[in-house]
Each structure stands twice: as structure tokens, then as C-alpha cells.
Design a protein around this motif. Structure first.
Motif, short mmCIF file in Angstrom:
data_model
loop_
_atom_site.label_atom_id
_atom_site.label_comp_id
_atom_site.label_asym_id
_atom_site.label_seq_id
_atom_site.Cartn_x
_atom_site.Cartn_y
_atom_site.Cartn_z
N MET A 27 87.76 -1.72 130.92
CA MET A 27 88.14 -3.13 130.95
C MET A 27 86.91 -4.00 130.95
N LYS A 28 86.88 -4.93 129.99
CA LYS A 28 85.75 -5.86 129.90
C LYS A 28 86.26 -7.14 129.27
N PHE A 29 86.27 -8.21 130.04
CA PHE A 29 86.80 -9.48 129.54
C PHE A 29 85.84 -10.10 128.54
N SER A 30 86.39 -10.55 127.42
CA SER A 30 85.59 -11.21 126.40
C SER A 30 86.49 -12.13 125.59
N ALA A 33 96.26 -9.98 126.38
CA ALA A 33 95.60 -9.29 127.48
C ALA A 33 94.86 -8.06 126.96
N LEU A 89 90.80 -8.01 127.23
CA LEU A 89 90.31 -7.13 128.30
C LEU A 89 89.92 -5.73 127.80
N ALA A 98 87.31 -0.53 136.87
CA ALA A 98 87.23 -1.30 135.63
C ALA A 98 86.38 -0.58 134.60
#
Length: 250
Positions: A12-15, A125, A129, A7
């Protein structure tokens, strides 16, 4: 550990922060509106019914009732009923087909809605992400803008075609207006009589056309926010550089 490492490598970093900005919020709205557009288009399942009153030479009265389905993709030309109803044909009963439907325009409109649904899902997405990657990569931003321009045109073309298709659908399912009874010859001429007893309810299809043009307006409005992310806008918005005042260069 391995998944976390992958990741980090992919960035990739969900926010949910992009959803608080016009870019992400409007994309979520487009996602929802696309569902309503194609769902209301395929939801209709109605029937046309008509009643034939037949009188023979001795004025004995017989009746015949026929019913025809009206459903997506609205290819009415393939719908038929057995004919003749009041007389016997020497070659046996045949098939009387409806005049015209709206198959091509309905299928294209649904294709646009489903494609937009999938594209919005992929774009959300990406925003949620890979927000940093999206904003730092000018190629991705430019591709998003160009695809959005094309989809805006698709909504305009698809909605206009489907609106005309719906007009045709309403006309050709009204046997009194389109002349379907006239094509049936003596079956519907005096002393015989044909009466259409059931008409389809096109309320959901009227709503689907409204959603189509609403989608087009939302996509057109979103182009400005996408354009602001492109390198074209950033180059134009840069302040002009002041001429150098270095005394050594004078």
C-alpha cells in the motif's frame, strides 16, 4: 511501526499520480456522474391535483378536489383517490387507482447508479493506494476491464428503460391523455366536469435520463484505456521477434 510494516507487506502506497492519467481521472469523473444520475432520479416529489365540479338533478353545484403524490419509486399503480366524487355508491366509497407507473425501470436505473458509485469508490481506492499492485497483476486488470464492459451495458439498458419509463410516467400523470377521467364514469361527464389543476414538473427526471446516457458514453470511452492495461493488448503490441542469426545454428 506495526501499521507501517503491514502497509509495506501489502504494497500500500498512496499516490495521486493515477488521477493525472486517463485511467484515474475518468474513474473520478464516472464516480461524480453516477451520483448525479441516481440523485436526480430520486429527487422528484410532486403532486397531481384535479378538480371535480358536480351538478345534481336540481343543478346544485358541489366541488371535490383530490391530490396524489408522485415520488420515487413512481409506483403510481399503488396511488389512489376516493371514488365516486359526485355520486353515492350503494357499497360505499371505493378506491380509484392510477393506471401505470415506472417502478421497475426507475429502481433498476437507481440500482445501476448506486452500484457504479460503489464500484468507482473501490476502484479509486485501488488506483490510489495499490497502483503498483494493479499494474503488475494481470488478473486484477482483466477483471476491471470485464466489469467495466458489463457496467457499460448496464448503463445502456438502464438508461433506455428509464427513458421509456419516464415517457410512460408523463403520459399516465396527464389524466386528459391517458383516459383517467373517462374511467371515472358519470363523475366527469356532463353536466359534471373534471379538470386537472396540477401537473408534475419532470425537469429533474429529464436531466437524470441525460446523465444516464452520458454515463454510458463515458464508460464506453474508458474501455480503450482499460484495454491498454490488459495482457491482451500488451501481447498484440509486442514487436515481432527477429529470427536468430547465430552462426552456430546455420
Amino acid at each position: 511501526m506495526e501499521s507501517a510494516k503491514n502497509a509495506m507487506m501489502t504494497g500500500m502506497k498512496f499516490s495521486i499520480e493515477p488521477l493525472k492519467e486517463p485511467l484515474g481521472f475518468i474513474k473520478l469523473l464516472q464516480f461524480i456522474l453516477s451520483i448525479f444520475a441516481f440523485a436526480t432520479t430520486v429527487s422528484l416529489d410532486e403532486r397531481i391535483s384535479f378538480h371535480a365540479v358536480c351538478r345534481n338533478e336540481t343543478y346544485n353545484i358541489t366541488t371535490a378536489t383530490e391530490s396524489i403524490q408522485v415520488a420515487y419509486p413512481y409506483d403510481l399503480h399503488n396511488e389512489y383517490f376516493m371514488w365516486p366524487l359526485c355520486t353515492k355508491s350503494p357499497t360505499g366509497p371505493g378506491q380509484m387507482r392510477l393506471l401505470e407507473g415506472a417502478k421497475s425501470s426507475a429502481e433498476f436505473y437507481v440500482f445501476v447508479g448506486v452500484f457504479v458509485f460503489l464500484y468507482c469508490l473501490a476502484a479509486l481506492a485501488l488506483y490510489l493506494l495499490f497502483d503498483e499492485l494493479y499494474r503488475s497483476n494481470s488478473n486484477i486488470v482483466t477483471a476491471d476491464f470485464i466489469i467495466s464492459v458489463v457496467l457499460t451495458l448496464f448503463w445502456l439498458i438502464g438508461s433506455s428503460a428509464w427513458a421509456q419509463g419516464l415517457v410512460n410516467l408523463k403520459y399516465y400523470t396527464d389524466f386528459n391523455k391517458c383516459g383517467q377521467f373517462d374511467m371515472m364514469g358519470t363523475d366527469c361527464k356532463a353536466p359534471n366536469q373534471c379538470v386537472q389543476t396540477k401537473f408534475p414538473n419532470f425537469a429533474s427526471l429529464n436531466v437524470s435520463v441525460i446523465f444516464g446516457f452520458l454515463n454510458m458514453m463515458v464508460w464506453a470511452g474508458n474501455l480503450w484505456f482499460l484495454y491498454k492495461e490488459t495482457p491482451w493488448f500488451k501481447v498484440r503490441s509486442k514487436p515481432p521477434q527477429e529470427p536468430s542469426t547465430d552462426p552456430q545454428r546455420i
